[in-house]
Design a protein around this motif. Structure first.
Motif, PDB file in Angstrom:
ATOM      1  N   SER A  33       0.819  -1.213   0.000  1.00  0.00           N
ATOM      2  CA  SER A  33       0.000   0.000   0.000  1.00  0.00           C
ATOM      3  C   SER A  33       0.855   1.267   0.000  1.00  0.00           C
ATOM      4  O   SER A  33       0.316   2.364  -0.098  1.00  0.00           O
ATOM      5  N   THR A  42       0.360  -2.271   4.423  1.00  0.00           N
ATOM      6  CA  THR A  42      -0.022  -3.661   4.192  1.00  0.00           C
ATOM      7  C   THR A  42       0.382  -4.058   2.778  1.00  0.00           C
ATOM      8  O   THR A  42       0.632  -3.204   1.926  1.00  0.00           O
ATOM      9  N   THR A  44       1.298  -7.835   0.069  1.00  0.00           N
ATOM     10  CA  THR A  44       1.392  -9.270  -0.167  1.00  0.00           C
ATOM     11  C   THR A  44       2.781  -9.586  -0.712  1.00  0.00           C
ATOM     12  O   THR A  44       3.240  -8.952  -1.664  1.00  0.00           O
ATOM     13  N   PRO A  53       0.017 -12.383   2.923  1.00  0.00           N
ATOM     14  CA  PRO A  53      -0.290 -11.010   3.344  1.00  0.00           C
ATOM     15  C   PRO A  53       0.626 -10.588   4.496  1.00  0.00           C
ATOM     16  O   PRO A  53       1.032 -11.411   5.314  1.00  0.00           O
ATOM     17  N   THR A  55       1.557  -7.049   7.291  1.00  0.00           N
ATOM     18  CA  THR A  55       1.274  -5.730   7.853  1.00  0.00           C
ATOM     19  C   THR A  55       2.508  -5.262   8.598  1.00  0.00           C
ATOM     20  O   THR A  55       3.076  -6.017   9.397  1.00  0.00           O
ATOM     21  N   TRP A  68       7.103  -6.435  11.579  1.00  0.00           N
ATOM     22  CA  TRP A  68       5.981  -6.747  10.695  1.00  0.00           C
ATOM     23  C   TRP A  68       5.417  -8.096  11.053  1.00  0.00           C
ATOM     24  O   TRP A  68       6.028  -8.873  11.788  1.00  0.00           O
TER      25      TRP A  68
END
Length: 119
Positions: A33, A42, A44, A53, A55, A68
């Motif tokens: 993102s 966030t 992938t 995925p 974060t 993370w």
């Protein structure tokens, strides 16, 4: 993992998400993102056919540390400025460490584009 690269250069390779596949052999591609790691980013990570995925939970640019969550694991990374180069720190579950070592070696020893890595 210790290596000859500068801590500033290694940090930039961590911080710029599009660079991850250039030093991490298990990452074939990544989408995110944002272009740079920051709390709340966030995305992938692709590793072969797997889509994982992630974060970003925390980043401290001044301390060169970040945390993370990916594949159900929380991973803490850091970069230290050492005489003659840098060192990386990793706090991760034991099963992830053998996967991380080749990536951290490449990260701390990587040459400029066009140069080959030598072990």
């Amino acid at each position: 993992m210790r290596g000859p690269r500068s801590a500033a250069d290694v940090w930039e390779d961590y911080a710029r998400i599009e660079r991850w596949p250039t030093w991490s052999p298990q990452i074939t591609s990544v989408t995110a993102s944002a272009d740079r790691i920051a709390t709340g980013v966030t995305g992938t990570v692709r590793s072969g056919p797997l889509k994982i995925p992630f974060t970003v939970l925390a980043v401290d640019e001044d301390a060169r540390t970040w945390t993370w969550r990916a594949a159900g694991m929380t991973l803490d990374h850091g970069v230290l400025d050492l005489p003659g180069g840098c060192g990386t720190t990793l706090r991760a579950p034991a099963p992830y460490r053998p996967v991380a070592w080749p990536a951290l070696w490449r990260l701390t020893h990587r040459q400029q584009p066009g140069h080959r890595l030598h072990r």
